[in-house]
Design an enzyme around this catalytic site. Structure first.
Site, PDB file in Angstrom:
ATOM      1  N   GLY A   1      50.849  35.253  24.351  1.00 36.04           N
ATOM      2  CA  GLY A   1      51.156  36.370  25.228  1.00 36.04           C
ATOM      3  C   GLY A   1      51.606  35.892  26.595  1.00 36.04           C
ATOM      4  O   GLY A   1      52.127  34.787  26.751  1.00 36.04           O
ATOM      5  N   CYS A   2      51.394  36.728  27.598  1.00 38.46           N
ATOM      6  CA  CYS A   2      51.822  36.416  28.958  1.00 38.46           C
ATOM      7  C   CYS A   2      51.199  35.116  29.456  1.00 38.46           C
ATOM      8  O   CYS A   2      49.983  34.955  29.435  1.00 38.46           O
ATOM      9  CB  CYS A   2      51.439  37.563  29.885  1.00 38.46           C
ATOM     10  SG  CYS A   2      51.697  37.196  31.629  1.00 38.46           S
ATOM     11  N   PHE A   3      52.039  34.201  29.942  1.00 36.79           N
ATOM     12  CA  PHE A   3      51.485  32.914  30.371  1.00 36.79           C
ATOM     13  C   PHE A   3      50.630  33.031  31.625  1.00 36.79           C
ATOM     14  O   PHE A   3      49.797  32.166  31.891  1.00 36.79           O
ATOM     15  CB  PHE A   3      52.546  31.822  30.535  1.00 36.79           C
ATOM     16  CG  PHE A   3      53.835  32.181  31.235  1.00 36.79           C
ATOM     17  CD1 PHE A   3      53.925  33.202  32.156  1.00 36.79           C
ATOM     18  CD2 PHE A   3      54.988  31.448  30.957  1.00 36.79           C
ATOM     19  CE1 PHE A   3      55.121  33.495  32.804  1.00 36.79           C
ATOM     20  CE2 PHE A   3      56.198  31.723  31.598  1.00 36.79           C
ATOM     21  CZ  PHE A   3      56.258  32.756  32.521  1.00 36.79           C
TER      22      PHE A   3
END
Length: 220
Positions: free
Chosen positions: A51-53
């Site tokens: 997902g979002c880093f």
């Protein structure tokens, strides 16, 4: 990732995902021999996409033995990916993190536990509100031992949950460091809306689940 998408844009992302995952160049990346990253000053490197880093970077930096977590891109078939290019879904890359860690303090196997324990392991092509192939879950291995660790833990988790685990298992090829403004984003922007509503709750949920793995300060 941090803005509302129109139905048209969402459709485009999933269409691009299908293209990215079926073209020959992407398949070559999946079938390649893994690249081994040597120790530097006694520190090892590991690579994960979940997902979002921004979220993933913060989680790993809270773990004992992790020196640094760097946001970037991995898993695709294009050179020099950027945030904008990755978001099209056509590069094959996912938002990923490079974990620099002390193998004398934390093992690769434990990092895999952190990985699975800090996400919804059954969500395909995303985590939470972030959807698209650029947010898919991937664990990268550098040798057969790491591959076996990943596959064994993935199989065990699938049995425990009686569900299919979404994480793909890729040979590590190259990590592309992300833009400067993405680095340490959660720590530097604690009042940003996405960070307050998505990143920090995800981090706190992980901390509550694995208190024994946290740095003494409980901070990153």
């Amino acid at each position: 990732m941090k803005k509302l998408l129109s139905i048209l844009t969402i459709s485009l992302v999933f269409s691009c995902h299908n293209q990215a995952q079926t073209n020959p160049k992407q398949q070559a990346a999946i079938d390649a021999e893994p690249v081994v990253v040597p120790l530097i000053d006694g520190k090892a490197r590991a690579y994960f996409a979940s997902g979002c880093f921004w979220c993933v970077e913060a989680v790993f930096e809270s773990v004992k033995g992790v020196e640094e977590s760097i946001s970037g891109y991995a898993g695709g078939h294009t050179e020099n990916p950027t945030y904008e290019a990755s978001n099209t879904g056509r590069t094959g890359h996912a938002e990923a993190v490079e974990i620099i860690y002390d193998p004398e303090v934390v093992s690769f196997a434990t990092l895999v536990d952190v990985y699975f324990g800090s996400q919804d392991p059954t969500q395909v092509n995303g985590q939470g509100p972030d959807h698209g192939s650029q947010y898919r879950s991937i664990i990268f291995y550098q040798n057969d031992e790491q591959k076996k660790i990943i596959e064994d833990k993935k199989a065990t988790l699938a049995k425990e949950l009686d569900a299919t685990i979404a994480a793909e298992v890729y040979p590590f090829q190259k990590f592309w460091v992300g833009e400067d403004y993405h680095q340490n984003y959660e720590r530097l922007h604690p009042d940003q809306g996405y960070i307050r509503n998505v990143s920090i709750p995800r981090l706190n949920k992980f901390k509550a689940k694995f208190p024994e793995l946290l740095k003494d300060s409980g901070k990153h």
